[in-house]
Design an enzyme around this catalytic site. Structure first.
Site, PDB file in Angstrom:
ATOM      1  N   CYS A  41     -56.945  32.885  71.422  1.00  0.00           N
ATOM      2  CA  CYS A  41     -56.567  31.654  72.130  1.00  0.00           C
ATOM      3  C   CYS A  41     -56.235  30.572  71.099  1.00  0.00           C
ATOM      4  O   CYS A  41     -56.722  30.607  69.968  1.00  0.00           O
ATOM      5  CB  CYS A  41     -57.761  31.224  72.973  1.00  0.00           C
ATOM      6  SG  CYS A  41     -57.583  29.635  73.779  1.00  0.00           S
ATOM      7  N   THR A  43     -57.487  27.811  71.081  1.00  0.00           N
ATOM      8  CA  THR A  43     -58.787  27.211  70.755  1.00  0.00           C
ATOM      9  C   THR A  43     -59.417  27.909  69.547  1.00  0.00           C
ATOM     10  O   THR A  43     -60.025  27.259  68.691  1.00  0.00           O
ATOM     11  CB  THR A  43     -59.738  27.299  71.975  1.00  0.00           C
ATOM     12  OG1 THR A  43     -59.059  26.721  73.090  1.00  0.00           O
ATOM     13  CG2 THR A  43     -61.035  26.561  71.742  1.00  0.00           C
ATOM     14  N   HIS A  46     -57.960  26.410  66.531  1.00  0.00           N
ATOM     15  CA  HIS A  46     -58.518  25.083  66.245  1.00  0.00           C
ATOM     16  C   HIS A  46     -59.923  25.195  65.643  1.00  0.00           C
ATOM     17  O   HIS A  46     -60.284  24.464  64.734  1.00  0.00           O
ATOM     18  CB  HIS A  46     -58.578  24.238  67.524  1.00  0.00           C
ATOM     19  CG  HIS A  46     -57.223  23.883  68.070  1.00  0.00           C
ATOM     20  ND1 HIS A  46     -56.237  23.339  67.287  1.00  0.00           N
ATOM     21  CD2 HIS A  46     -56.691  23.994  69.307  1.00  0.00           C
ATOM     22  CE1 HIS A  46     -55.156  23.128  68.012  1.00  0.00           C
ATOM     23  NE2 HIS A  46     -55.395  23.525  69.258  1.00  0.00           N
ATOM     24  N   HIS A  64     -63.017  34.647  73.678  1.00  0.00           N
ATOM     25  CA  HIS A  64     -63.433  34.330  75.050  1.00  0.00           C
ATOM     26  C   HIS A  64     -62.454  34.791  76.126  1.00  0.00           C
ATOM     27  O   HIS A  64     -62.690  34.573  77.294  1.00  0.00           O
ATOM     28  CB  HIS A  64     -63.711  32.825  75.178  1.00  0.00           C
ATOM     29  CG  HIS A  64     -62.510  31.971  74.912  1.00  0.00           C
ATOM     30  ND1 HIS A  64     -62.255  31.441  73.678  1.00  0.00           N
ATOM     31  CD2 HIS A  64     -61.496  31.598  75.702  1.00  0.00           C
ATOM     32  CE1 HIS A  64     -61.130  30.756  73.729  1.00  0.00           C
ATOM     33  NE2 HIS A  64     -60.639  30.836  74.949  1.00  0.00           N
ATOM     34  N   GLU A  65     -61.343  35.426  75.731  1.00  0.00           N
ATOM     35  CA  GLU A  65     -60.380  35.884  76.747  1.00  0.00           C
ATOM     36  C   GLU A  65     -60.461  37.400  76.785  1.00  0.00           C
ATOM     37  O   GLU A  65     -59.741  38.089  76.082  1.00  0.00           O
ATOM     38  CB  GLU A  65     -58.971  35.426  76.362  1.00  0.00           C
ATOM     39  CG  GLU A  65     -58.870  33.914  76.221  1.00  0.00           C
ATOM     40  CD  GLU A  65     -57.478  33.427  75.849  1.00  0.00           C
ATOM     41  OE1 GLU A  65     -56.595  34.260  75.556  1.00  0.00           O
ATOM     42  OE2 GLU A  65     -57.269  32.204  75.867  1.00  0.00           O
ATOM     43  N   CYS A  94     -73.647  26.286  86.012  1.00  0.00           N
ATOM     44  CA  CYS A  94     -75.027  26.415  86.494  1.00  0.00           C
ATOM     45  C   CYS A  94     -75.112  26.618  88.003  1.00  0.00           C
ATOM     46  O   CYS A  94     -76.018  27.260  88.500  1.00  0.00           O
ATOM     47  CB  CYS A  94     -75.843  25.205  86.053  1.00  0.00           C
ATOM     48  SG  CYS A  94     -75.510  23.709  87.007  1.00  0.00           S
ATOM     49  N   CYS A 108     -68.877  21.470  85.250  1.00  0.00           N
ATOM     50  CA  CYS A 108     -70.340  21.613  85.259  1.00  0.00           C
ATOM     51  C   CYS A 108     -70.973  20.893  84.071  1.00  0.00           C
ATOM     52  O   CYS A 108     -70.435  20.887  82.969  1.00  0.00           O
ATOM     53  CB  CYS A 108     -70.682  23.113  85.200  1.00  0.00           C
ATOM     54  SG  CYS A 108     -72.430  23.449  84.947  1.00  0.00           S
ATOM     55  N   GLU A 197     -39.682  23.019  73.346  1.00  0.00           N
ATOM     56  CA  GLU A 197     -40.434  23.656  72.256  1.00  0.00           C
ATOM     57  C   GLU A 197     -39.715  23.351  70.949  1.00  0.00           C
ATOM     58  O   GLU A 197     -38.496  23.152  70.938  1.00  0.00           O
ATOM     59  CB  GLU A 197     -40.511  25.173  72.511  1.00  0.00           C
ATOM     60  CG  GLU A 197     -41.132  26.005  71.410  1.00  0.00           C
ATOM     61  CD  GLU A 197     -42.565  25.611  71.051  1.00  0.00           C
ATOM     62  OE1 GLU A 197     -43.411  25.529  71.948  1.00  0.00           O
ATOM     63  OE2 GLU A 197     -42.821  25.392  69.856  1.00  0.00           O
ATOM     64  N   ARG A 202     -40.831  30.506  68.599  1.00  0.00           N
ATOM     65  CA  ARG A 202     -41.100  30.330  70.034  1.00  0.00           C
ATOM     66  C   ARG A 202     -39.858  29.909  70.810  1.00  0.00           C
ATOM     67  O   ARG A 202     -39.694  30.281  71.968  1.00  0.00           O
ATOM     68  CB  ARG A 202     -42.254  29.344  70.230  1.00  0.00           C
ATOM     69  CG  ARG A 202     -43.562  29.983  69.790  1.00  0.00           C
ATOM     70  CD  ARG A 202     -44.774  29.145  70.077  1.00  0.00           C
ATOM     71  NE  ARG A 202     -45.958  29.998  69.918  1.00  0.00           N
ATOM     72  CZ  ARG A 202     -47.194  29.588  70.111  1.00  0.00           C
ATOM     73  NH1 ARG A 202     -47.431  28.353  70.483  1.00  0.00           N
ATOM     74  NH2 ARG A 202     -48.200  30.419  69.947  1.00  0.00           N
ATOM     75  N   GLY A 262     -52.788  20.174  77.904  1.00  0.00           N
ATOM     76  CA  GLY A 262     -53.211  20.406  76.522  1.00  0.00           C
ATOM     77  C   GLY A 262     -54.280  19.436  76.060  1.00  0.00           C
ATOM     78  O   GLY A 262     -54.446  18.355  76.608  1.00  0.00           O
TER      79      GLY A 262
HETATM   80 ZN   LIG Z   1     -58.726  30.211  75.702  1.00  0.00          ZN
HETATM   81 ZN   LIG Z   2     -73.290  22.880  87.013  1.00  0.00          ZN
END
Ligand SMILES: [Zn+2]
Ligand SMILES: [Zn+2]
Length: 339
Positions: A41, A43, A46, A64-65, A94, A108, A197, A202, A262
Site C-alpha cells: 500500500c 501507506t 510512507h 495490511h492488504e 471495538c 472507532c 496524473e 502512471r 488522500g
Molecule cells: Zn492500504
Molecule cells: Zn469503537
C-alpha cells in the site's frame, strides 16, 4: 519455537527481513491465517520512508492488504473454519465506543491497525480478529483478492457522492486508489471521467487502460479542459493525493461535490472559502472503509471491475524491498507479495 520469515519495521528508514516466532491466537475472537497474498500500500511506502510520512510502531510486521486461509479459529470465531479463505479489514474496531455505536466503525476510538501498530501480513502467518475477516469465493485469484481492502476504501469514497448515470467526474491521482475510483464510477454509469496524473509510468499505464480521459496537469490546463468539455464543470471531483483541494474546488461545477480521499500530513492549502460558498460546493472527507467490505467482496466476485489489470508485479517476500522501491519511483501500480 516455530519461526517464520517476516518483514519488520524496526525504526525510521529501517525495514528488515528477519525470523520471528509464528504468531498465536491470544483472544477468543481471533483466527490464525496462512497468508496467501498481501499487496503493498502507499501507506507502507510512507511508513518505510526516512523521515517517515506515516507513523508505525517499531517492531511491527507491516502488510495490511491481505487474503489468507484460516488455519485455526478462536472459540468465539464460530462463523469461520479451517480452510476458509478470507479477506481482512485491517482496522479492527471495538464495536462499543461512541462512534462504533453511530455506525462509524472506521472512526472507532480504539482502532487496532493491522500491519501498522499490530503485526501484519508480510509473513507466512498472521493473527486477526475473526470479526473483520470476510469469506471470498475461490474463483477470485489471490492477487486480486489481496486488493479487497483498498477497494473497500474506494467504495466508501464513491458512496460519499450519489452517483447518477450520465454525470461526469474528475479524479486527481492515478495510483491504484485513483484507478479503482475511476473503475467504480464508470461501473456506476458515470459518462466521462477525467484522470489527472503527473508520473510518466502512471500516465502511460492509465492511457493504456483506456478507462478515463487522462490529463497531465503540468502539460495541459486541466480546469480549462474540464470546463470546456463539460460546459459547467465536473459533477464530482475526487482528490486522491491529499493536497489538491484547491484545483478540485475549481474543477467542480456549481452544486458539485469534492471528495478528499488522500492523506498528506504536510499539505496545507489556502482555500478561497467564498468559492465553496458561492458555488454551493459540498466538501466531503472519506476515511478507510465503513461497512464496505461485503460490497468489495461482491464487486470482486462478480468481476464488476477488473482489478487484475492494475497488478503490475507479483513478487516473493524476499523481494519486498525491490517492490517498495519500484513503487517509490512510480514505476508500478499494484505490487502483490506472496509470502
Ligand atoms: Zn492500504
Ligand atoms: Zn469503537
Amino acid at each position: 519455537m516455530e519461526t517464520m520469515r517476516a518483514a519488520v519495521f524496526e525504526k525510521a528508514g529501517s525495514f528488515i527481513l528477519k525470523d520471528v516466532p509464528v504468531p498465536k491466537i491470544e483472544r477468543e475472537d481471533q483466527i490464525l491465517l496462512e497468508v496467501n497474498a498481501v499487496s503493498i500500500c502507499g501507506t507502507d511506502l510512507h511508513i518505510t520512508a526516512d523521515p517517515p510520512g506515516y507513523d508505525a510502531k517499531p517492531g511491527t510486521i507491516l502488510g495490511h492488504e491481505l487474503v489468507g486461509t484460516v488455519v485455526e479459529t478462536g472459540a468465539a470465531a464460530t462463523h469461520l473454519k479451517p480452510g476458509d479463505r478470507v479477506v481482512v479489514n485491517p482496522n479492527n474496531y471495538c464495536g462499543v465506543c461512541a462512534f462504533c455505536r453511530k455506525n462509524l466503525p472506521n472512526l472507532c476510538l480504539h482502532i487496532e491497525p493491522l500491519g501498522i501498530e499490530f503485526d501484519g501480513a508480510f509473513a507466512k502467518y498472521c493473527v486477526v480478529s475473526g470479526k473483520v475477516a470476510y469469506k471470498i469465493s475461490p474463483h477470485v485469484p489471490d492477487e486480486v483478492a489481496a486488493c479487497a481492502e483498498p477497494l473497500a476504501c474506494a467504495i466508501n469514497g464513491v458512496r460519499k457522492v450519489n452517483v447518477l448515470p450520465g454525470e461526469n467526474a474528475v479524479v486527481i491521482g492515478g495510483g491504484p486508489i485513483g484507478l479503482m475510483i475511476v473503475m467504480l464510477l464508470k461501473a456506476s454509469g458515470v459518462r466521462d471521467c477525467y484522470l489527472l496524473e503527473t508520473a510518466p509510468f502512471r500516465l502511460k499505464f492509465a492511457r493504456k487502460l483506456g478507462i478515463a480521459k487522462v490529463i497531465d496537469p503540468r502539460e495541459q490546463d486541466a480546469p480549462a479542459i474540464v470546463a470546456e468539455e463539460t460546459g459547467i464543470g465536473a459533477d464530482y471531483v475526487f482528490d486522491v493525493t491529499g493536497s489538491q483541494v484547491v484545483p478540485a474546488i475549481k474543477m467542480a461545477r456549481k452544486g458539485g461535490r469534492v471528495v478528499l480521499f488522500g492523506v498528506n500530513g504536510k499539505a496545507v492549502s489556502q482555500v478561497l472559502q467564498k468559492e465553496i460558498t458561492t458555488k454551493e460546493i459540498a466538501v466531503l472527507g472519506t476515511w478507510l472503509a465503513n461497512a464496505t467490505f461485503p460490497e468489495a467482496v461482491r464487486v470482486l466476485e462478480t468481476g464488476a471491475v477488473d482489478l487484475a489489470s492494475l497488478i503490475t508485479d507479483v513478487i516473493p517476500l524476499e523481494e519486498v524491498h525491490k517492490g517498495l522501491a519500484k513503487l517509490a519511483r512510480g514505476e508500478a501500480v499494484k505490487v502483490v507479495v506472496k509470502p
